[in-house]
Design a protein around this motif. Structure first.
Motif, PDB file in Angstrom:
ATOM      1  N   ASN A   1     -12.487   7.195  27.744  1.00 39.33           N
ATOM      2  CA  ASN A   1     -13.301   8.332  28.236  1.00 39.33           C
ATOM      3  C   ASN A   1     -14.753   8.165  27.786  1.00 39.33           C
ATOM      4  O   ASN A   1     -15.683   8.458  28.543  1.00 39.33           O
TER       5      ASN A   1
ATOM      6  N   ALA B   1     -13.871  13.937  27.176  1.00 39.03           N
ATOM      7  CA  ALA B   1     -12.691  14.123  26.308  1.00 39.03           C
ATOM      8  C   ALA B   1     -12.609  12.961  25.322  1.00 39.03           C
ATOM      9  O   ALA B   1     -11.764  12.069  25.448  1.00 39.03           O
TER      10      ALA B   1
ATOM     11  N   CYS C   1     -13.209  12.334  20.903  1.00 40.12           N
ATOM     12  CA  CYS C   1     -13.330  13.078  19.649  1.00 40.12           C
ATOM     13  C   CYS C   1     -13.464  12.137  18.464  1.00 40.12           C
ATOM     14  O   CYS C   1     -12.988  11.007  18.506  1.00 40.12           O
TER      15      CYS C   1
ATOM     16  N   ASN D   1     -15.147  17.281  19.237  1.00 40.28           N
ATOM     17  CA  ASN D   1     -15.540  16.753  20.546  1.00 40.28           C
ATOM     18  C   ASN D   1     -17.017  17.068  20.722  1.00 40.28           C
ATOM     19  O   ASN D   1     -17.389  18.221  20.989  1.00 40.28           O
TER      20      ASN D   1
ATOM     21  N   THR E   1     -18.187  18.615  24.294  1.00 35.70           N
ATOM     22  CA  THR E   1     -17.902  20.036  24.560  1.00 35.70           C
ATOM     23  C   THR E   1     -18.271  20.914  23.376  1.00 35.70           C
ATOM     24  O   THR E   1     -18.081  22.136  23.429  1.00 35.70           O
TER      25      THR E   1
ATOM     26  N   PHE F   1      -5.546  13.867  29.470  1.00 33.59           N
ATOM     27  CA  PHE F   1      -6.962  13.960  29.091  1.00 33.59           C
ATOM     28  C   PHE F   1      -7.477  12.648  28.508  1.00 33.59           C
ATOM     29  O   PHE F   1      -8.670  12.389  28.517  1.00 33.59           O
TER      30      PHE F   1
ATOM     31  N   TYR G   1      -7.344  15.233  20.960  1.00 30.22           N
ATOM     32  CA  TYR G   1      -7.767  16.382  21.760  1.00 30.22           C
ATOM     33  C   TYR G   1      -6.558  17.083  22.373  1.00 30.22           C
ATOM     34  O   TYR G   1      -6.487  18.320  22.358  1.00 30.22           O
ATOM     35  N   ASP G   2      -5.578  16.307  22.862  1.00 30.07           N
ATOM     36  CA  ASP G   2      -4.352  16.910  23.401  1.00 30.07           C
ATOM     37  C   ASP G   2      -3.708  17.836  22.365  1.00 30.07           C
ATOM     38  O   ASP G   2      -3.294  18.960  22.666  1.00 30.07           O
TER      39      ASP G   2
END
Ligand code: LIP
Length: 271
Positions: free
Chosen positions: A96, A103, A105, A131, A134, A197, A202-203
Motif C-alpha cells: 500500500n 492503509a 502503519c 497510520n 489517516t 486492506f 490496521y485490520d
C-alpha cells in the motif's frame, strides 16, 4: 505482573516512537518511493523507508529503553536484559505504501515471554499502531484498554455471522495465495462481505474499533500481529488459533468478538 506505572510508560513510549517514525515515512512517501529489495517473492518488497524507519525506531527505543530487546521485520535484533522485547514493523502495508494507498502503519509492541499466548512465545503488554495517512493512533496497554486518537474503542459484539464484515489478507507467494483462496471460499458466502486492506496491524485495529467485525489470515508474522492483537483484545475482541490447544500465529490467526471468532474458526477449520 507489570505495574500500572510501567505499562503506562511503555504505552507512552510506543506512542511517541510510532508517531516519529510515522511522520518520517509520511514525508518519504510524499517525495516518492522505490523498491530497494525483495524477500520471499518479487512482490514481497522492501523500500528505503522501511529500513530508515526501522533504524529510527531502534535508535529511539535504545535511547529510552537500552536494556530492552528488539525483534524487527527488517532484521534488527537484540536480546533483552530487562525482560521486555520490542516487536517492530516499521511499515505494515508496504505494498500500500508503494502504491500510495492509505492503509499503511508503523506498528510496535512491548512484549514479555509467554509460551502459551501466541505462536512466537511472546505477549504484548503495551502497543501502538499509527497510520500517518489517516492520522489514526491506536494504543493499548494490558488491563488498561485501547484507544483511537485518545478515545476508548470497543470491538463489535453479537453480530450474526451472515451480517459480519470480515477483513483478511493474502501472502506474497503463489502457493500461499492459492491456499488462502481456498480458505476464503469457505467464508465468503457466509458473511456480509470481505475487506482486504493490506495491513494486518490496521485490520486488527479496525476490529478493535468495531469498523470490521472480525479478521482472519494465514501467514502473518509476529511483527504484523503483535501490536494490533493487543489493541484488539484490550477492546474486547479475542484472538484464536486453529484450535483451543494451538495459539494464534503464522499458521492461523483470527480476531473478533468471542462468538463470531469461534464461528469463523469452525468455517475455516471445520467444526
Ligand atoms: C502485510 C500484512 C498483511 C498481509 C500482506 C503483508 P507487510 O505485511 O500486514 O496482512 O496480507 O500480505 O504480509 O509485508 O506489508 O509488512
Amino acid at each position: 505482573m507489570l505495574t500500572r506505572e510501567l505499562l503506562t510508560l511503555l504505552r507512552s513510549t510506543a506512542e511517541e516512537v510510532v508517531r516519529e517514525a510515522g511522520t518520517l515515512i509520511h514525508h518519504r512517501r510524499a517525495s516518492g518511493v522505490r523498491v530497494d529489495d525483495t524477500k520471499s517473492s518479487v512482490n514481497d518488497i522492501v523500500t528505503p523507508a522501511d529500513r530508515e524507519a526501522e533504524a529510527l525506531i531502534v535508535d529511539l527505543l535504545t535511547a529510552r529503553r537500552p536494556s530492552d530487546g528488539i525483534v524487527a521485520e527488517e532484521g534488527h535484533a537484540r536480546t533483552p536484559s530487562s525482560g521486555i522485547t520490542w516487536v517492530i514493523d516499521p511499515i505494515d502495508g508496504t505494498v500500500n505504501y508503494l502504491y500510495n494507498l492509505p492503509a499503511f502503519c508503523v506498528s510496535i509492541a512491548a512484549t514479555v515471554e509467554d509460551p502459551d499466548r501466541y505462536a512466537d512465545g511472546r505477549r504484548a503488554v503495551a502497543a501502538a499502531v499509527f497510520n500517518p495517512r489517516t492520522n489514526e493512533m491506536f494504543v493499548a496497554a494490558e488491563r488498561l484498554g485501547a484507544t483511537r486518537n485518545g478515545e476508548p474503542i470497543r470491538a463489535s459484539v453479537d453480530v450474526p455471522l451472515g451480517q459480519s464484515l470480515v477483513a483478511t489478507g493474502f501472502g506474497y507467494t503463489r502457493e500461499r495465495r492459492l491456499a488462502q483462496h481456498e480458505l476464503l471460499g469457505r467464508v465468503i458466502g457466509e458473511v456480509r462481505d470481505i475487506r482486504r486492506f493490506g495491513s494486518a496491524a490496521y485490520d486488527l485495529c479496525l476490529v478493535a474499533a468495531g469498523r470490521v467485525d472480525a479478521y482472519f489470515e494465514v501467514g502473518i508474522q509476529p511483527w504484523d500481529w503483535a501490536a494490533g492483537a493487543l489493541v484488539a483484545t484490550e477492546a474486547g475482541a479475542v484472538t484464536l488459533g486453529p484450535s483451543e490447544h494451538v495459539p494464534p500465529g503464522s499458521d492461523f490467526f483470527i480476531a473478533g468478538s468471542p462468538g463470531l471468532a469461534h464461528q469463523l474458526r469452525d468455517l475455516l477449520v471445520g467444526s
